[in-house]
Write an enzyme that holds these catalytic residues in place. Structure first.
Site, PDB file in Angstrom:
ATOM      1  N   ARG A   1     -15.505 -24.070 -46.194  1.00 40.05           N
ATOM      2  CA  ARG A   1     -14.113 -23.609 -46.106  1.00 40.05           C
ATOM      3  C   ARG A   1     -13.800 -22.699 -47.291  1.00 40.05           C
ATOM      4  O   ARG A   1     -12.926 -21.831 -47.217  1.00 40.05           O
ATOM      5  CB  ARG A   1     -13.149 -24.804 -46.017  1.00 40.05           C
ATOM      6  CG  ARG A   1     -11.695 -24.424 -45.918  1.00 40.05           C
ATOM      7  CD  ARG A   1     -10.834 -25.430 -45.149  1.00 40.05           C
ATOM      8  NE  ARG A   1     -11.096 -26.818 -45.476  1.00 40.05           N
ATOM      9  CZ  ARG A   1     -10.724 -27.429 -46.608  1.00 40.05           C
ATOM     10  NH1 ARG A   1     -10.047 -26.772 -47.522  1.00 40.05           N
ATOM     11  NH2 ARG A   1     -11.026 -28.700 -46.809  1.00 40.05           N
TER      12      ARG A   1
ATOM     13  N   TYR B   1       4.541  -4.391 -35.511  1.00 40.84           N
ATOM     14  CA  TYR B   1       3.815  -5.177 -34.511  1.00 40.84           C
ATOM     15  C   TYR B   1       4.617  -6.442 -34.160  1.00 40.84           C
ATOM     16  O   TYR B   1       5.176  -7.092 -35.054  1.00 40.84           O
ATOM     17  CB  TYR B   1       2.459  -5.540 -35.125  1.00 40.84           C
ATOM     18  CG  TYR B   1       1.603  -6.449 -34.305  1.00 40.84           C
ATOM     19  CD1 TYR B   1       1.093  -6.023 -33.084  1.00 40.84           C
ATOM     20  CD2 TYR B   1       1.280  -7.720 -34.748  1.00 40.84           C
ATOM     21  CE1 TYR B   1       0.293  -6.857 -32.328  1.00 40.84           C
ATOM     22  CE2 TYR B   1       0.474  -8.555 -34.003  1.00 40.84           C
ATOM     23  CZ  TYR B   1      -0.014  -8.129 -32.793  1.00 40.84           C
ATOM     24  OH  TYR B   1      -0.803  -8.953 -32.044  1.00 40.84           O
TER      25      TYR B   1
ATOM     26  N   ASP C   1      -0.047  -2.433 -43.388  1.00 44.03           N
ATOM     27  CA  ASP C   1      -0.818  -2.882 -42.227  1.00 44.03           C
ATOM     28  C   ASP C   1      -1.512  -1.640 -41.651  1.00 44.03           C
ATOM     29  O   ASP C   1      -0.872  -0.785 -41.043  1.00 44.03           O
ATOM     30  CB  ASP C   1       0.119  -3.527 -41.199  1.00 44.03           C
ATOM     31  CG  ASP C   1      -0.651  -4.077 -39.995  1.00 44.03           C
ATOM     32  OD1 ASP C   1      -1.799  -3.642 -39.757  1.00 44.03           O
ATOM     33  OD2 ASP C   1      -0.090  -4.931 -39.276  1.00 44.03           O
TER      34      ASP C   1
ATOM     35  N   LYS D   1      -9.396  -5.380 -34.070  1.00 41.72           N
ATOM     36  CA  LYS D   1      -9.193  -4.096 -33.402  1.00 41.72           C
ATOM     37  C   LYS D   1     -10.358  -3.157 -33.700  1.00 41.72           C
ATOM     38  O   LYS D   1     -11.482  -3.500 -33.411  1.00 41.72           O
ATOM     39  CB  LYS D   1      -7.826  -3.528 -33.794  1.00 41.72           C
ATOM     40  CG  LYS D   1      -6.690  -4.565 -33.741  1.00 41.72           C
ATOM     41  CD  LYS D   1      -6.353  -5.041 -32.344  1.00 41.72           C
ATOM     42  CE  LYS D   1      -5.438  -6.265 -32.323  1.00 41.72           C
ATOM     43  NZ  LYS D   1      -4.146  -6.121 -32.985  1.00 41.72           N
TER      44      LYS D   1
HETATM   45  C1  PLP Z   1      -3.274  -7.022 -33.570  1.00 41.85           C
HETATM   46  C2  PLP Z   1      -2.446  -6.681 -34.748  1.00 41.85           C
HETATM   47  C3  PLP Z   1      -2.165  -7.634 -35.722  1.00 41.85           C
HETATM   48  C4  PLP Z   1      -2.585  -9.082 -35.612  1.00 41.85           C
HETATM   49  O1  PLP Z   1      -3.954  -9.254 -35.565  1.00 41.85           O
HETATM   50  P1  PLP Z   1      -4.695 -10.465 -34.783  1.00 41.85           P
HETATM   51  O2  PLP Z   1      -6.108 -10.260 -35.176  1.00 41.85           O
HETATM   52  O3  PLP Z   1      -4.409 -10.294 -33.331  1.00 41.85           O
HETATM   53  O4  PLP Z   1      -4.120 -11.732 -35.316  1.00 41.85           O
HETATM   54  C5  PLP Z   1      -1.417  -7.220 -36.817  1.00 41.85           C
HETATM   55  N1  PLP Z   1      -0.969  -5.951 -36.931  1.00 41.85           N
HETATM   56  C6  PLP Z   1      -1.212  -5.020 -36.005  1.00 41.85           C
HETATM   57  C7  PLP Z   1      -0.698  -3.642 -36.194  1.00 41.85           C
HETATM   58  C8  PLP Z   1      -1.967  -5.349 -34.873  1.00 41.85           C
HETATM   59  O5  PLP Z   1      -2.188  -4.418 -33.941  1.00 41.85           O
END
Ligand code: PLP
Length: 375
Positions: A45, A97, A168, A193
């Site tokens: 962990r 988001y 982000d 992504k």
């Molecule tokens: C998908 C996404 C997230 C969250 O990510 P997960 O891996 O689905 O938890 C945060 N910010 C943006 C802009 C995203 O597209």
């Protein structure tokens, strides 16, 4: 070492003893004492070599020392909020988001949404004494409206008020935009992504160059247990190696589709930072090395019909992957946002978001054009 070489080499030396050319998958949950000297591994962990190889690679991409990876982008965001919003105040892009919106509204923090793509709104927000030492959470380009914030300008004003800036960077990904270069303190990325890119794993990361933050993030992650599994870390790292190749194809195709959509009589508006008429075009051209793989548009007919008619765009959420996707943000990703706020942001029921994959560009274009024509 240049960027594309770092994608393949960073974080992993050829393994001693075996010569493994990829990072070995370490599955042990605990480590025997008295074997390592000095002991670096105690319990998975906290420490895991497969995960650490990915962290070294992600840090190298932005030319900094630290990356902390998580089980998802949301887990990374939750740790960032828990550790960085000490003053209890957060300034956030108004068009964030949906998951970030949900994270912020479920917190007890004092949250102020600001249109960070509007220089006048940015100036006003930081002129207010309330802003002092707030956490600034920037998303650029935003999802799904693809608004573009000027990172250098937002960071300059934020830092003048003693604020910490988190960006982000999920939508652009590290191949197209590196927020730390423009002054941001922390880059957040959902590696689910474009970084992993194959739509088969979840992950998140916080990337930065501050030893104090590294301690905060890893301690919070170890305490809450929001670690990615060794196999997930391996898959993200595997996907990362082709990031530049995939991204280049996606950006090129996205530009073609955006131009074709603009010509279509069935489309009322196209949002893509690469289009010269886009309000954030100049800023995006300056701070990004490509305009991304996401295109949004307003369809004049029935969106559900369009999604049904498409052969190659799967009606699914997520973005940045090898397979093309299409979805209606108002009814899916952005549903957590109250309808009045959604409408104000322009996230209406006729808005369609495409995530352009790496398929043959002509196939995608033909498919989109036939799906647009309600026969
Ligand atoms: C998908 C996404 C997230 C969250 O990510 P997960 O891996 O689905 O938890 C945060 N910010 C943006 C802009 C995203 O597209």
């Amino acid at each position: 070492m240049r960027f594309d070489t770092r994608l393949v080499h960073a974080g992993h030396e050829l393994a001693e003893g075996t010569g493994d050319v990829v990072p070995p998958l370490h599955l042990a949950s605990t480590y025997a004492h008295g074997v390592q000297d000095p002991p670096a591994y105690f319990y998975a962990r906290g420490e895991n070599p497969t995960r650490e190889a990915l962290e070294r690679a992600l840090a190298a991409l932005e030319d900094v020392r630290f990356a902390t990876v998580f089980a998802s982008g949301q887990a990374a965001g939750a740790t960032a909020l828990a550790t960085l919003a000490g003053a209890g105040r957060v300034i956030v892009s108004d068009d964030v988001y949906g998951g970030t919106y949900a994270l912020l509204t479920s917190s007890r923090l004092d949250v102020r949404p600001v249109d960070l793509a509007d220089p006048a709104a940015v100036a006003d927000a930081f002129a207010d004494p309330w802003a002092a030492e707030a956490l600034v959470w920037v998303e650029t380009p935003t999802n799904p409206m693809l608004k573009v914030a000027d990172l250098a300008e937002v960071c300059r004003r934020a830092h003048a008020r003693g604020c910490l800036v988190l960006v982000d960077n999920t939508l652009a990904g590290p191949a197209l935009q590196q927020p730390l270069r423009w002054g941001a303190d922390v880059t957040l990325c959902s590696t689910t992504k474009s970084v992993a890119g194959h739509l088969d794993v979840l992950g998140g990361a916080l990337v930065h160059d501050r030893a104090d933050l590294h301690d905060l993030f890893t301690t919070h992650r170890t305490t809450t247990g929001s670690v990615p599994s060794p196999f997930d870390s391996f898959l993200v790292h595997r996907g990362l190696k082709t990031l530049s190749l995939r991204t280049a194809r996606q950006v090129e195709t996205a530009g073609k589709l955006a131009s074709a959509l603009r010509e279509s009589p069935h489309v009322a508006e196209v949002r893509y930072p690469g289009l010269p008429g886009h309000p954030g075009h100049e800023v995006a051209a300056r701070q990004m090395s490509g305009f991304g793989s996401v295109v949004a548009f307003r369809y004049r007919a029935d969106v559900a019909g369009l999604l049904r008619r498409s052969r190659y765009f799967a009606d699914a959420v997520s973005l940045g992957g090898v397979r093309s996707l299409a979805q209606c943000p108002a009814t899916t990703t952005h549903r957590p946002i109250p309808p009045d706020v959604r409408l104000r942001l322009g996230i209406t029921d006729d808005l369609v978001r495409l995530s352009v994959g790496i398929e043959d560009p002509e196939d995608l274009l033909e498919d989109l054009l036939q799906a647009l024509s309600p026969s």
